[in-house]
Design a protein around this motif. Sequence first.
Motif, PDB file in Angstrom:
ATOM      1  N   ASP A 161     -17.423  50.725 -20.392  1.00 15.45           N
ATOM      2  CA  ASP A 161     -17.678  50.339 -19.004  1.00 15.45           C
ATOM      3  C   ASP A 161     -18.847  49.363 -18.912  1.00 15.45           C
ATOM      4  OD1 ASP A 161     -15.640  52.024 -18.226  1.00 15.45           O
ATOM      5  OD2 ASP A 161     -16.973  53.682 -17.684  1.00 15.45           O
ATOM      6  N   ASP A 162     -19.906  49.631 -19.679  1.00 18.80           N
ATOM      7  CA  ASP A 162     -21.069  48.744 -19.656  1.00 18.80           C
ATOM      8  C   ASP A 162     -20.697  47.342 -20.150  1.00 18.80           C
ATOM      9  OD1 ASP A 162     -22.687  50.727 -18.673  1.00 18.80           O
ATOM     10  OD2 ASP A 162     -23.510  51.292 -20.629  1.00 18.80           O
ATOM     11  N   ALA A 163     -19.835  47.285 -21.156  1.00 17.37           N
ATOM     12  CA  ALA A 163     -19.406  45.983 -21.665  1.00 17.37           C
ATOM     13  C   ALA A 163     -18.632  45.219 -20.591  1.00 17.37           C
ATOM     14  CB  ALA A 163     -18.540  46.165 -22.913  1.00 17.37           C
ATOM     15  N   TYR A 164     -17.763  45.941 -19.864  1.00 15.46           N
ATOM     16  CA  TYR A 164     -17.041  45.274 -18.778  1.00 15.46           C
ATOM     17  C   TYR A 164     -18.002  44.797 -17.698  1.00 15.46           C
ATOM     18  CZ  TYR A 164     -14.466  44.353 -14.607  1.00 15.46           C
ATOM     19  OH  TYR A 164     -14.015  43.723 -13.479  1.00 15.46           O
ATOM     20  N   TYR A 165     -19.000  45.622 -17.348  1.00 18.53           N
ATOM     21  CA  TYR A 165     -19.948  45.227 -16.313  1.00 18.53           C
ATOM     22  C   TYR A 165     -20.720  43.976 -16.726  1.00 18.53           C
ATOM     23  CZ  TYR A 165     -19.012  49.851 -14.336  1.00 18.53           C
ATOM     24  OH  TYR A 165     -18.402  50.959 -13.801  1.00 18.53           O
ATOM     25  N   GLU A 166     -20.951  43.810 -18.021  1.00 16.30           N
ATOM     26  CA  GLU A 166     -21.592  42.580 -18.497  1.00 16.30           C
ATOM     27  C   GLU A 166     -20.737  41.361 -18.122  1.00 16.30           C
ATOM     28  OE1 GLU A 166     -24.462  41.802 -20.147  1.00 16.30           O
ATOM     29  OE2 GLU A 166     -25.114  43.873 -19.791  1.00 16.30           O
ATOM     30  N   LEU A 167     -19.438  41.475 -18.289  1.00 15.56           N
ATOM     31  CA  LEU A 167     -18.536  40.380 -17.930  1.00 15.56           C
ATOM     32  C   LEU A 167     -18.530  40.164 -16.416  1.00 15.56           C
ATOM     33  CD1 LEU A 167     -15.472  41.158 -20.238  1.00 15.56           C
ATOM     34  CD2 LEU A 167     -17.490  39.770 -20.733  1.00 15.56           C
ATOM     35  N   ASP A 224      -5.805  54.232 -18.590  1.00 17.13           N
ATOM     36  CA  ASP A 224      -6.272  53.838 -17.262  1.00 17.13           C
ATOM     37  C   ASP A 224      -7.339  52.745 -17.356  1.00 17.13           C
ATOM     38  OD1 ASP A 224      -4.561  55.615 -16.055  1.00 17.13           O
ATOM     39  OD2 ASP A 224      -6.047  57.208 -15.867  1.00 17.13           O
ATOM     40  N   ARG A 225      -8.302  52.924 -18.256  1.00 17.93           N
ATOM     41  CA  ARG A 225      -9.351  51.914 -18.403  1.00 17.93           C
ATOM     42  C   ARG A 225      -8.774  50.579 -18.863  1.00 17.93           C
ATOM     43  NH1 ARG A 225     -13.017  56.164 -19.444  1.00 17.93           N
ATOM     44  NH2 ARG A 225     -15.110  55.798 -18.571  1.00 17.93           N
ATOM     45  N   ALA A 226      -7.829  50.641 -19.803  1.00 11.23           N
ATOM     46  CA  ALA A 226      -7.249  49.410 -20.335  1.00 11.23           C
ATOM     47  C   ALA A 226      -6.534  48.622 -19.240  1.00 11.23           C
ATOM     48  CB  ALA A 226      -6.285  49.733 -21.478  1.00 11.23           C
TER      49      ALA A 226
END
Length: 262
Positions: free
Chosen positions: A60-66, A95-97
């Motif tokens: 999730d943190d990696a996605y928030y970086e984007l 679900d996340r994917a």
Amino acid sequence: GVGSPPPAPLSPPEVWSCRPTRHVDAFRAALRALQQGGDLSPRIGELLSTGLSRDPSHVDDAYYELEEEAKRGGAVPLKAANLVVLSCARIPDLDRAFATWAELPKLGLSPDIETYNALLSTCVRAREFSSARRLLNRMEAEGVGHNATTYEHRVALHMMSGEPQGAFVVYRECKDAELAPPQGMYHALINHHLRRKPRPNAAAAAELLEEMKADHTRVNMNLQRNVADAVAAVAEDREFVFGNRRGPQEGARGPASNLARA
């Protein structure tokens, strides 16, 4: 500055050195490298996605970086977004994917074949056959072609759902497309022949092994020994025990090789 060469791709030591709590830092470094014209090797992508997947909050943190990068008006590399999807696959978290996939337009991105392969990998690992079929139908409707990894996931899905004949049809499609089937695909198909009851289909396994050798310079020695043992067992009219005296051997890591256990 202007005229400076692009940064070198991240090296394995840079990724391995990241402690479990710092996988997001490694992702940030990869994001910067991609934004500056660098690239990520498949090996580095594997290390990063595996590290992130150890804790879903890191994904999730990696996605928030984007997401934050897009809000700042920065360019978001599709390869970085695909890495997040692949991390979801390794959890596996369907679900996340798919939620990440749905957010791509907000990041100014459109999915490519690697995005779809990461989603298919999630479906395989989560054993979500219906989702995989819908995804493949969408790819066909949108004219998204297959690469060798796509075919590997399709073989995996057929084998996991008890449709080995469909898996062999997909293998032939891959060959007809003049693509080298990945080693994991070969392992799954050869192991299927070796596990046939009451006797292994040793001749078919040996034929596939020769095709595998033509496509790959390095072939697992345990797999070669298992095929040789099966050929000898059939010739001598004796029982063949898969993996006898050699311990479990399922082949290369990956979805298709995981299916070899099915």
